[in-house]
Every structure is written in C-alpha cells, then in structure tokens.
Design an enzyme around this catalytic site. Structure first.
Site, PDB file in Angstrom:
ATOM      1  N   ARG A   1      26.085  35.861  17.720  1.00 35.64           N
ATOM      2  CA  ARG A   1      27.862  37.181  18.286  1.00 35.64           C
ATOM      3  C   ARG A   1      27.236  38.040  18.788  1.00 35.64           C
ATOM      4  O   ARG A   1      27.572  39.416  18.458  1.00 35.64           O
ATOM      5  CB  ARG A   1      28.171  37.138  16.956  1.00 35.64           C
ATOM      6  CG  ARG A   1      29.319  35.882  16.508  1.00 35.64           C
ATOM      7  CD  ARG A   1      29.844  35.481  15.233  1.00 35.64           C
ATOM      8  NE  ARG A   1      30.341  35.009  14.902  1.00 35.64           N
ATOM      9  CZ  ARG A   1      29.972  34.077  14.061  1.00 35.64           C
ATOM     10  NH1 ARG A   1      28.903  33.732  13.550  1.00 35.64           N
ATOM     11  NH2 ARG A   1      30.730  33.046  13.923  1.00 35.64           N
TER      12      ARG A   1
ATOM     13  N   LYS B   1      29.653  44.860  32.242  1.00 37.45           N
ATOM     14  CA  LYS B   1      29.947  43.880  32.822  1.00 37.45           C
ATOM     15  C   LYS B   1      29.129  42.893  33.308  1.00 37.45           C
ATOM     16  O   LYS B   1      28.048  43.275  33.495  1.00 37.45           O
ATOM     17  CB  LYS B   1      31.089  44.202  34.347  1.00 37.45           C
ATOM     18  CG  LYS B   1      32.130  44.796  33.724  1.00 37.45           C
ATOM     19  CD  LYS B   1      33.231  44.664  35.449  1.00 37.45           C
ATOM     20  CE  LYS B   1      34.246  45.358  35.494  1.00 37.45           C
ATOM     21  NZ  LYS B   1      34.876  45.372  36.639  1.00 37.45           N
TER      22      LYS B   1
ATOM     23  N   GLU C   1      27.454  49.339  48.531  1.00 36.30           N
ATOM     24  CA  GLU C   1      27.922  49.888  47.764  1.00 36.30           C
ATOM     25  C   GLU C   1      27.408  51.970  47.056  1.00 36.30           C
ATOM     26  O   GLU C   1      28.335  52.406  46.519  1.00 36.30           O
ATOM     27  CB  GLU C   1      26.660  48.781  45.956  1.00 36.30           C
ATOM     28  CG  GLU C   1      27.629  47.659  45.992  1.00 36.30           C
ATOM     29  CD  GLU C   1      29.087  47.602  45.626  1.00 36.30           C
ATOM     30  OE1 GLU C   1      29.485  48.797  44.819  1.00 36.30           O
ATOM     31  OE2 GLU C   1      29.981  46.676  45.830  1.00 36.30           O
TER      32      GLU C   1
ATOM     33  N   LYS D   1      28.218  56.243  38.694  1.00 36.86           N
ATOM     34  CA  LYS D   1      28.740  54.442  37.592  1.00 36.86           C
ATOM     35  C   LYS D   1      29.039  55.625  36.274  1.00 36.86           C
ATOM     36  O   LYS D   1      29.677  54.568  35.369  1.00 36.86           O
ATOM     37  CB  LYS D   1      27.760  53.688  37.817  1.00 36.86           C
ATOM     38  CG  LYS D   1      29.081  52.389  37.639  1.00 36.86           C
ATOM     39  CD  LYS D   1      28.333  50.389  37.662  1.00 36.86           C
ATOM     40  CE  LYS D   1      28.901  49.677  37.520  1.00 36.86           C
ATOM     41  NZ  LYS D   1      28.397  48.477  38.259  1.00 36.86           N
TER      42      LYS D   1
ATOM     43  N   GLU E   1      37.698  49.017  31.230  1.00 37.58           N
ATOM     44  CA  GLU E   1      39.074  48.765  32.089  1.00 37.58           C
ATOM     45  C   GLU E   1      40.355  49.017  31.783  1.00 37.58           C
ATOM     46  O   GLU E   1      41.141  48.597  32.685  1.00 37.58           O
ATOM     47  CB  GLU E   1      38.477  47.876  33.696  1.00 37.58           C
ATOM     48  CG  GLU E   1      39.344  48.457  34.699  1.00 37.58           C
ATOM     49  CD  GLU E   1      37.878  46.840  36.134  1.00 37.58           C
ATOM     50  OE1 GLU E   1      38.771  45.676  35.237  1.00 37.58           O
ATOM     51  OE2 GLU E   1      37.745  47.337  36.396  1.00 37.58           O
TER      52      GLU E   1
ATOM     53  N   ARG F   1      38.705  52.965  36.093  1.00 37.10           N
ATOM     54  CA  ARG F   1      37.183  52.105  36.253  1.00 37.10           C
ATOM     55  C   ARG F   1      37.537  51.255  38.122  1.00 37.10           C
ATOM     56  O   ARG F   1      36.718  50.567  38.122  1.00 37.10           O
ATOM     57  CB  ARG F   1      37.048  50.807  35.280  1.00 37.10           C
ATOM     58  CG  ARG F   1      35.930  50.693  35.319  1.00 37.10           C
ATOM     59  CD  ARG F   1      35.160  50.322  34.283  1.00 37.10           C
ATOM     60  NE  ARG F   1      33.726  49.536  34.676  1.00 37.10           N
ATOM     61  CZ  ARG F   1      32.691  48.843  33.747  1.00 37.10           C
ATOM     62  NH1 ARG F   1      32.931  48.963  32.045  1.00 37.10           N
ATOM     63  NH2 ARG F   1      31.805  48.158  33.978  1.00 37.10           N
TER      64      ARG F   1
ATOM     65  N   ASN G   1      36.720  49.615  42.585  1.00 44.51           N
ATOM     66  CA  ASN G   1      37.171  47.998  43.303  1.00 44.51           C
ATOM     67  C   ASN G   1      37.463  48.743  44.857  1.00 44.51           C
ATOM     68  O   ASN G   1      37.773  48.349  45.183  1.00 44.51           O
ATOM     69  CB  ASN G   1      37.856  47.977  43.203  1.00 44.51           C
ATOM     70  CG  ASN G   1      38.270  46.764  43.254  1.00 44.51           C
ATOM     71  OD1 ASN G   1      37.951  45.344  43.466  1.00 44.51           O
ATOM     72  ND2 ASN G   1      39.840  45.827  43.730  1.00 44.51           N
TER      73      ASN G   1
ATOM     74  N   HIS H   1      37.255  46.378  47.682  1.00 40.09           N
ATOM     75  CA  HIS H   1      36.560  44.985  47.554  1.00 40.09           C
ATOM     76  C   HIS H   1      37.659  44.107  47.536  1.00 40.09           C
ATOM     77  O   HIS H   1      37.587  42.679  47.377  1.00 40.09           O
ATOM     78  CB  HIS H   1      36.231  45.069  46.074  1.00 40.09           C
ATOM     79  CG  HIS H   1      34.806  45.434  45.460  1.00 40.09           C
ATOM     80  ND1 HIS H   1      34.724  46.822  45.649  1.00 40.09           N
ATOM     81  CD2 HIS H   1      33.447  45.078  45.187  1.00 40.09           C
ATOM     82  CE1 HIS H   1      33.090  46.503  45.422  1.00 40.09           C
ATOM     83  NE2 HIS H   1      32.892  45.428  45.304  1.00 40.09           N
TER      84      HIS H   1
ATOM     85  N   HIS I   1      36.624  40.901  48.648  1.00 41.35           N
ATOM     86  CA  HIS I   1      36.869  39.339  48.753  1.00 41.35           C
ATOM     87  C   HIS I   1      37.451  38.464  49.532  1.00 41.35           C
ATOM     88  O   HIS I   1      36.867  37.439  49.298  1.00 41.35           O
ATOM     89  CB  HIS I   1      37.258  39.747  46.724  1.00 41.35           C
ATOM     90  CG  HIS I   1      36.394  40.218  46.122  1.00 41.35           C
ATOM     91  ND1 HIS I   1      36.527  40.843  45.054  1.00 41.35           N
ATOM     92  CD2 HIS I   1      35.195  40.432  45.790  1.00 41.35           C
ATOM     93  CE1 HIS I   1      35.835  41.185  43.652  1.00 41.35           C
ATOM     94  NE2 HIS I   1      34.631  41.802  45.118  1.00 41.35           N
TER      95      HIS I   1
ATOM     96  N   HIS J   1      28.313  39.813  50.454  1.00 37.55           N
ATOM     97  CA  HIS J   1      28.475  41.339  49.670  1.00 37.55           C
ATOM     98  C   HIS J   1      28.971  42.210  50.204  1.00 37.55           C
ATOM     99  O   HIS J   1      30.131  42.818  50.301  1.00 37.55           O
ATOM    100  CB  HIS J   1      29.073  41.056  48.757  1.00 37.55           C
ATOM    101  CG  HIS J   1      29.035  41.884  47.797  1.00 37.55           C
ATOM    102  ND1 HIS J   1      30.134  41.280  46.982  1.00 37.55           N
ATOM    103  CD2 HIS J   1      29.373  43.292  46.951  1.00 37.55           C
ATOM    104  CE1 HIS J   1      31.048  42.274  46.191  1.00 37.55           C
ATOM    105  NE2 HIS J   1      30.482  43.291  46.209  1.00 37.55           N
TER     106      HIS J   1
END
Length: 370
Positions: free
Chosen positions: A127, A149, A191, A233, A243, A248, A252, A255, A259, A272
């Site tokens: 946990r 994340k 980035e 960030k 988010e 947040r 993106n 992206h 993507h 990427h």
C-alpha cells in the site's frame, strides 16, 4: 560546477529536493540519509533497465551502500514494453521474495519508462513505500521524474493504470546524459521548449538565446535548462497535484496532436519529442485562428524548435484518422478534443475544439506536408 537544488512543495505531501549536477550519483546514498522519510530505512531496491544497468547500476548501488542501505536490484527490458502490469507484478514478486517491508525504498534508475514503472510499483507495494527518482535522460530530468505521475500501459492505451506518487528525492546527475544520442537529446529539448512557452517571457527568451548552446550540450546551459523546467513543473504540480483543477493540463501542450502522430506513424517511428514539437507547431497555428495567438509567437516558436534540432515533420496522415486518434486520447472529454492553446508566451487557454473545426485545421496541416 556546484550542484543546483530545487525544492518541490506539493500541498498535502512532504517537500522533496531535486538535485541537479554532474557526478552527483556518487553521493546519492549520503543525501538519501538526510531525507526524513528515509532516516531509518535499511533496504533499497534499484529498478533499472537492460540499457542503463551496465552503465550506472553498480555506481548507484555502491553509493547506496555507503549511505548504509542494503541494495538489491531488478533489471527489466528496455523500452515501452516494460511498462506493463506483468512486469510490475514480476517486480512485486521479487520484492516479496527479498522480504522487503514497508520500510524499504524503491530507487528508479533510468529514463521515463523506468521512472513510471518503478513509481507505480512503489505506490502499490504494501500500500505504498517511498520512491526515489534517478533520471538518466534529459526528458525524464525535465519532466517525468518530477510531479508524481506513475503508471503502466494496457493494450487499450498508454498510462491507463497508474497512481500519483510523489518521490522522496530526485537525483538528476547530468553526467549520465553523455550517453544520449541526438534523438533522445532532442526529446528532452522539446519538453524544455514546451515549458518555456507555457511558463513566461523570461524563460522563453532565455531559451531562444541559449538554444544553440543547449543543442551543443553546454554543461552550464543544460543544468540551468533542467532547473528552470523543474521549477516550472513544480509550480504547476503544486497548484494542481492530481490534475483535477485544469491547471496541470497545461503540461499537455503539444501532446494532443503529438500523441496522434506517434500512434498513427507507429510508436518509435518518431521520437516522443519530435511528435510533441510537431504538436506545438500545430497548436500555435490553431491558436492563431481560435484565441488570437500572435503570428510572431508562431514564427518564434518555429525558429526555436528548429534551433533545438526539432524540424517540422514531413509525415502526415488522413485527417479523419488523426481526428479519431485524438478523440481516443485520455484528455478528451465528452467526445470532444481539447487543446492547450497559447494566447501568448506564459498565457494559455484550454479549448474544446469541435470536429468540423479541427478537421479543417488538420486537413490544412496535412496538405502543408505536400
């Protein structure tokens, strides 16, 4: 050159340090001993991949031993295939067989895939146990190692299973970047460019001036670019940890189309970073039509991406296929595609774009590729 420290403060979480500098992997163990959550920790599990292990695993374990940690390691396959529930389960089984308890720490040594995987493993084992991020790519240093994340992929899509798990410490040893090829270097640069456009005039115009030096891997410029990106960030994450507030989502930028490019071209066809850079070019032009993005920003961003080794792609796909791919993105809401659009440097807007409008712009984008 002395190391740089950035402190990340996320509401409801323990603050953590991001340390940036050349050769600092050697002092990892000593610095972890100063982290309050790890003061009594005796066991450490280094999670790394088959590419990184021969380069830095022994150094990381030696440093951990000097800090008083008994370190074991697990080596996973290199690449996106490692981000799976099956590989996560193998690591959990290994941890159980090693008799690791809740007082252990997981050390993620590698790029974004390893960081996401190891963070997710740590979030669920017993946990939740602490995780330390030791990123070894420019992309992971400026992005995925900070913010909490974590996740793994399913056959249905990327990062569909995961958790928010803030690290206890981040060690960004810039000496590890010496092994990156140009493709991976440009990934990180994309980035950094994204962060600069969303953040502020000060960051953006600093990067415009420093672009050639960053592309040439000047040590001082690289360290400053990482630090600026981490500060950006950290501020975004502090404002919107899970988010849930919309803040947040600025991360993106670039992206949404990026993507779709990755998916339709076939993962690995373009890096990427190259796909995100293409997405930034598209979003700025879409912004000019929808939110009055200044044309001089569109041109300045194009020039910045060119200088960072991220030229416009010559590839395109059928507009209908691109639209379908963007609608499958997990950021889509109620069947509509959402874009982060820059109204200006440091000023962005989240916009739902209807299908007809988006199709017309994607069609223009595809036709521009000849």
């Amino acid at each position: 050159m002395p190391a740089t420290k950035v402190v990340v403060n996320v509401p409801g979480e323990d603050a953590y340090d991001v340390r940036i500098g050349a050769g600092i992997l050697d002092s990892l163990g000593a610095h972890l001993r100063r982290v309050p959550a790890l003061e009594r920790t005796e066991r450490a599990l280094v999670v790394t991949d088959a590419n990184v292990a021969p380069l830095y695993r022994d150094a990381a374990k030696a440093s951990l031993a000097e800090g008083g940690f008994r370190a074991s390691d697990v080596v996973v396959c290199a690449g996106e295939d490692a981000k799976s529930v099956a590989v996560a389960a193998e690591i959990w089984d290994a941890m159980a067989q090693l008799s690791l308890g809740r007082d252990c720490v997981v050390v993620a040594l590698g790029g974004g895939v390893v960081g996401d995987l190891a963070g997710f493993v740590a979030s669920a084992y017993m946990r939740g146990v602490p995780v330390v991020q030791v990123p070894t790519t420019l992309l992971s240093m400026v992005d995925s190692s900070v913010g909490g994340k974590t996740g793994v992929n399913l056959e249905a899509g990327k990062n569909l299973v995961g958790a928010f798990k803030q690290p206890a410490y981040v060690c960004a040893d810039t000496a590890t970047l010496a092994t990156l090829d140009e493709r991976e270097w440009a990934c990180g640069c994309a980035e950094i460019a994204k962060a600069s456009v969303i953040d502020s005039d000060e960051f953006f115009f600093w990067l415009v001036d420093a672009a050639d030096a960053l592309a040439a891997r000047d040590e001082a410029v690289v360290s400053e670019a990482i630090a600026r990106s981490v500060v950006f960030k950290a501020d975004v994450v502090a404002a919107d940890k899970t988010e849930s507030k919309g803040v947040r989502e600025c991360l993106n930028y670039g992206h949404t189309l990026g993507h779709a490019v990755e998916a339709l071209a076939g993962y690995g066809t373009f890096s990427h970073g190259a796909a995100v850079a293409e997405g930034m070019r598209f979003a700025a032009r879409l912004g000019a039509a929808l939110v009055d993005t200044p044309l001089d920003l569109v041109e300045a961003q194009d020039a910045l991406l060119d200088a960072l080794g991220l030229p416009a792609l010559s590839w395109s796909a059928e507009p209908e296929a691109m639209l379908a791919a963007m609608k499958r993105d997990k950021k889509a809401r109620r069947g509509q595609v959402r874009f982060v659009l820059p109204r200006d440097v440091g000023d962005w807007q989240l916009v739902d774009v209807d299908d007809d409008t988006l199709l017309s712009h994607v069609d223009a984008w595809a036709r521009s590729k000849g």
